[in-house]
Design a protein around this motif. Structure first.
Motif, PDB file in Angstrom:
ATOM      1  N   MET A  46       0.839  -1.193   0.000  1.00 28.98           N
ATOM      2  CA  MET A  46       0.000   0.000   0.000  1.00 28.98           C
ATOM      3  C   MET A  46       0.878   1.248   0.000  1.00 28.98           C
ATOM      4  SD  MET A  46      -2.887   1.183   2.799  1.00 28.98           S
ATOM      5  CE  MET A  46      -3.755  -0.384   2.674  1.00 28.98           C
ATOM      6  N   ASN A  47       0.443   2.255  -0.739  1.00 25.95           N
ATOM      7  CA  ASN A  47       1.230   3.488  -0.865  1.00 25.95           C
ATOM      8  C   ASN A  47       0.888   4.476   0.252  1.00 25.95           C
ATOM      9  OD1 ASN A  47      -1.391   3.909  -1.760  1.00 25.95           O
ATOM     10  ND2 ASN A  47      -0.807   5.398  -3.313  1.00 25.95           N
ATOM     11  N   ARG A  48       0.770   3.967   1.473  1.00 24.72           N
ATOM     12  CA  ARG A  48       0.339   4.801   2.594  1.00 24.72           C
ATOM     13  C   ARG A  48       1.530   5.456   3.279  1.00 24.72           C
ATOM     14  NH1 ARG A  48      -2.978   1.471   6.670  1.00 24.72           N
ATOM     15  NH2 ARG A  48      -0.924   0.660   7.274  1.00 24.72           N
ATOM     16  N   ILE A  49       1.426   6.763   3.469  1.00 24.37           N
ATOM     17  CA  ILE A  49       2.413   7.522   4.235  1.00 24.37           C
ATOM     18  C   ILE A  49       1.746   7.974   5.518  1.00 24.37           C
ATOM     19  CG2 ILE A  49       3.828   9.616   4.286  1.00 24.37           C
ATOM     20  CD1 ILE A  49       3.968   9.437   1.219  1.00 24.37           C
ATOM     21  N   VAL A  50       2.391   7.719   6.649  1.00 18.75           N
ATOM     22  CA  VAL A  50       1.839   8.108   7.945  1.00 18.75           C
ATOM     23  C   VAL A  50       2.796   9.085   8.613  1.00 18.75           C
ATOM     24  CG1 VAL A  50       1.028   7.323  10.210  1.00 18.75           C
ATOM     25  CG2 VAL A  50       0.720   5.861   8.177  1.00 18.75           C
ATOM     26  N   GLU A  51       2.272  10.236   8.987  1.00 15.12           N
ATOM     27  CA  GLU A  51       3.070  11.227   9.706  1.00 15.12           C
ATOM     28  C   GLU A  51       2.389  11.517  11.040  1.00 15.12           C
ATOM     29  OE1 GLU A  51       4.210  14.709   7.543  1.00 15.12           O
ATOM     30  OE2 GLU A  51       4.312  13.644   5.621  1.00 15.12           O
ATOM     31  N   VAL A  52       3.145  11.424  12.107  1.00 13.75           N
ATOM     32  CA  VAL A  52       2.631  11.714  13.439  1.00 13.75           C
ATOM     33  C   VAL A  52       3.173  13.066  13.878  1.00 13.75           C
ATOM     34  CG1 VAL A  52       2.494  10.971  15.841  1.00 13.75           C
ATOM     35  CG2 VAL A  52       2.486   9.260  13.993  1.00 13.75           C
ATOM     36  N   LEU A  53       2.252  13.987  14.140  1.00 16.09           N
ATOM     37  CA  LEU A  53       2.614  15.347  14.537  1.00 16.09           C
ATOM     38  C   LEU A  53       2.390  15.527  16.037  1.00 16.09           C
ATOM     39  CD1 LEU A  53       3.537  16.736  11.952  1.00 16.09           C
ATOM     40  CD2 LEU A  53       1.495  15.368  11.430  1.00 16.09           C
ATOM     41  N   ALA A  54       3.096  16.477  16.614  1.00 18.86           N
ATOM     42  CA  ALA A  54       3.060  16.660  18.061  1.00 18.86           C
ATOM     43  C   ALA A  54       1.656  16.948  18.573  1.00 18.86           C
ATOM     44  CB  ALA A  54       4.012  17.776  18.479  1.00 18.86           C
ATOM     45  N   ASP A  55       0.941  17.793  17.872  1.00 20.62           N
ATOM     46  CA  ASP A  55      -0.394  18.193  18.328  1.00 20.62           C
ATOM     47  C   ASP A  55      -1.206  18.658  17.126  1.00 20.62           C
ATOM     48  OD1 ASP A  55       0.628  20.745  17.732  1.00 20.62           O
ATOM     49  OD2 ASP A  55       1.151  21.133  19.825  1.00 20.62           O
ATOM     50  N   LYS A  56      -2.426  19.111  17.396  1.00 22.29           N
ATOM     51  CA  LYS A  56      -3.315  19.503  16.311  1.00 22.29           C
ATOM     52  C   LYS A  56      -2.784  20.717  15.562  1.00 22.29           C
ATOM     53  CE  LYS A  56      -8.134  20.591  15.255  1.00 22.29           C
ATOM     54  NZ  LYS A  56      -9.509  20.762  15.789  1.00 22.29           N
ATOM     55  N   THR A  57      -2.099  21.627  16.268  1.00 25.71           N
ATOM     56  CA  THR A  57      -1.532  22.804  15.614  1.00 25.71           C
ATOM     57  C   THR A  57      -0.519  22.402  14.563  1.00 25.71           C
ATOM     58  OG1 THR A  57      -1.867  24.176  17.579  1.00 25.71           O
ATOM     59  CG2 THR A  57      -0.247  24.939  15.970  1.00 25.71           C
ATOM     60  N   ASP A  58       0.374  21.472  14.920  1.00 29.18           N
ATOM     61  CA  ASP A  58       1.364  20.996  13.955  1.00 29.18           C
ATOM     62  C   ASP A  58       0.711  20.198  12.827  1.00 29.18           C
ATOM     63  OD1 ASP A  58       3.385  22.196  15.338  1.00 29.18           O
ATOM     64  OD2 ASP A  58       4.232  20.365  16.180  1.00 29.18           O
ATOM     65  N   LEU A  59      -0.357  19.475  13.158  1.00 28.71           N
ATOM     66  CA  LEU A  59      -1.074  18.714  12.137  1.00 28.71           C
ATOM     67  C   LEU A  59      -1.661  19.649  11.085  1.00 28.71           C
ATOM     68  CD1 LEU A  59      -3.489  15.751  12.786  1.00 28.71           C
ATOM     69  CD2 LEU A  59      -4.169  17.602  11.281  1.00 28.71           C
ATOM     70  N   ILE A  60      -2.271  20.731  11.538  1.00 23.99           N
ATOM     71  CA  ILE A  60      -2.857  21.696  10.601  1.00 23.99           C
ATOM     72  C   ILE A  60      -1.767  22.365   9.767  1.00 23.99           C
ATOM     73  CG2 ILE A  60      -4.126  23.865  10.434  1.00 23.99           C
ATOM     74  CD1 ILE A  60      -5.812  21.358  11.055  1.00 23.99           C
ATOM     75  N   LYS A  61      -0.653  22.700  10.406  1.00 18.22           N
ATOM     76  CA  LYS A  61       0.462  23.317   9.676  1.00 18.22           C
ATOM     77  C   LYS A  61       0.969  22.389   8.584  1.00 18.22           C
ATOM     78  CE  LYS A  61       5.119  25.202  10.338  1.00 18.22           C
ATOM     79  NZ  LYS A  61       6.207  25.461  11.323  1.00 18.22           N
ATOM     80  N   ARG A  62       1.130  21.110   8.910  1.00 16.04           N
ATOM     81  CA  ARG A  62       1.624  20.146   7.929  1.00 16.04           C
ATOM     82  C   ARG A  62       0.601  19.930   6.806  1.00 16.04           C
ATOM     83  NH1 ARG A  62       4.797  18.511   4.432  1.00 16.04           N
ATOM     84  NH2 ARG A  62       5.070  16.250   4.155  1.00 16.04           N
ATOM     85  N   SER A  63      -0.673  19.903   7.156  1.00 12.99           N
ATOM     86  CA  SER A  63      -1.695  19.718   6.124  1.00 12.99           C
ATOM     87  C   SER A  63      -1.696  20.890   5.148  1.00 12.99           C
ATOM     88  CB  SER A  63      -3.076  19.556   6.759  1.00 12.99           C
ATOM     89  OG  SER A  63      -3.499  20.736   7.397  1.00 12.99           O
ATOM     90  N   GLN A  64      -1.435  22.085   5.642  1.00 10.33           N
ATOM     91  CA  GLN A  64      -1.370  23.240   4.751  1.00 10.33           C
ATOM     92  C   GLN A  64      -0.159  23.144   3.832  1.00 10.33           C
ATOM     93  OE1 GLN A  64      -2.590  27.345   5.868  1.00 10.33           O
ATOM     94  NE2 GLN A  64      -0.426  27.846   5.654  1.00 10.33           N
ATOM     95  N   GLU A  65       0.965  22.678   4.341  1.00  6.91           N
ATOM     96  CA  GLU A  65       2.152  22.512   3.504  1.00  6.91           C
ATOM     97  C   GLU A  65       1.868  21.547   2.351  1.00  6.91           C
ATOM     98  OE1 GLU A  65       5.083  21.110   6.212  1.00  6.91           O
ATOM     99  OE2 GLU A  65       5.548  23.095   7.043  1.00  6.91           O
ATOM    100  N   ILE A  66       1.219  20.436   2.668  1.00  7.17           N
ATOM    101  CA  ILE A  66       0.906  19.439   1.640  1.00  7.17           C
ATOM    102  C   ILE A  66      -0.083  20.013   0.627  1.00  7.17           C
ATOM    103  CG2 ILE A  66      -0.212  17.206   1.228  1.00  7.17           C
ATOM    104  CD1 ILE A  66       0.940  16.319   3.946  1.00  7.17           C
TER     105      ILE A  66
END
Length: 238
Positions: free
Chosen positions: A1-21
């Motif tokens: 499966m072509n699944r990439i999993v990224e674990v971020l410190a908290d929701k703030t970092d998750l949102i920041k990373r989602s915006q980058e993508i």
């Protein structure tokens, strides 16, 4: 499966990373096809992402917004995904109204509304009835029962394979939703999952063997990229 999993410190970092993508895929799509098609997720998790995007100097005229699912309520209803997104993003940017493609929930029959939105997608993407449009990016959330979009456990919507849009069901309430095949046609699918209440479902969704009827997010295996963005609380048991 072509699944990439990224674990971020908290929701703030998750949102920041989602915006980058999102911004990366947007740039690539515009360079390649001169437009970017994105299907948005509802719920509370992506709302800060939409609010952040509203302040970005983006080529809005080249971006087309859709929704992966919608509750069958008026667009002015507090439960409407469209309303949430308009308040957080769309009403705050200079974008042609023709670039916004909501699901019409004013039709008396949800099945008729699903067929209407399917036709709208076929016309926009220029595909035949037997073809699946290819979104540049589909954002998804996941419920603590493992559902995504309005694809709920053990419901008929999970087995719809010949349609773009179908009627989902949550506690007897109809919803419009992308079908599994339409989601899986996307160039990129990004899950945004935060909170300890998601741990149990994530463990089942990520298990090497499991029941997709009980945990529908297992069905999402796109031809393109599949990226799971998790905060530490959600990912604690993986």
């Amino acid at each position: 499966m072509n699944r990439i999993v990224e674990v971020l410190a908290d929701k703030t970092d998750l949102i920041k990373r989602s915006q980058e993508i999102l911004l990366s895929r947007l740039q690539a799509a515009i360079e390649a096809r001169n437009q970017f098609t994105i299907a948005l997720a509802g719920g509370s998790t992506p709302k800060p992402l939409y609010e952040s995007l509203a302040s970005q100097p983006l080529p809005w005229s080249k971006i087309h917004f859709f929704w992966g699912d919608e509750r069958y309520v008026p667009a002015s209803h507090n439960d409407s995904n469209q309303l949430m997104t308009r308040q957080a993003l769309l009403d705050r940017i200079d974008i042609p109204q023709g670039n916004i493609h909501p699901m019409d929930t004013t039709v008396a029959d949800p099945l008729e509304a699903a067929q209407k939105h399917e036709q709208d997608l076929q016309e926009f993407f220029g595909v035949k009835q037997t073809e699946m449009p290819k979104f540049d990016l589909i954002l998804l959330g996941m419920g603590d029962d493992g559902h995504t979009a309005s694809l709920f456990p053990k419901t008929e919507a999970l087995s719809v394979s010949d349609r773009l849009i179908t009627v989902g069901n949550k506690d007897g309430q109809p919803r419009l939703t992308f079908t599994v095949p339409l989601i899986n046609q996307a160039r990129c699918v990004v899950f945004l999952v935060a909170g300890e209440n998601k741990r149990s479902a994530l463990k089942e969704v990520f298990a090497s063997q499991g029941d997709a009827q009980n945990y529908p997010s297992r069905l999402i295996q796109p031809q393109g990229e599949l990226i799971w963005l998790l905060d530490r609380q959600a990912a604690a048991e993986l």
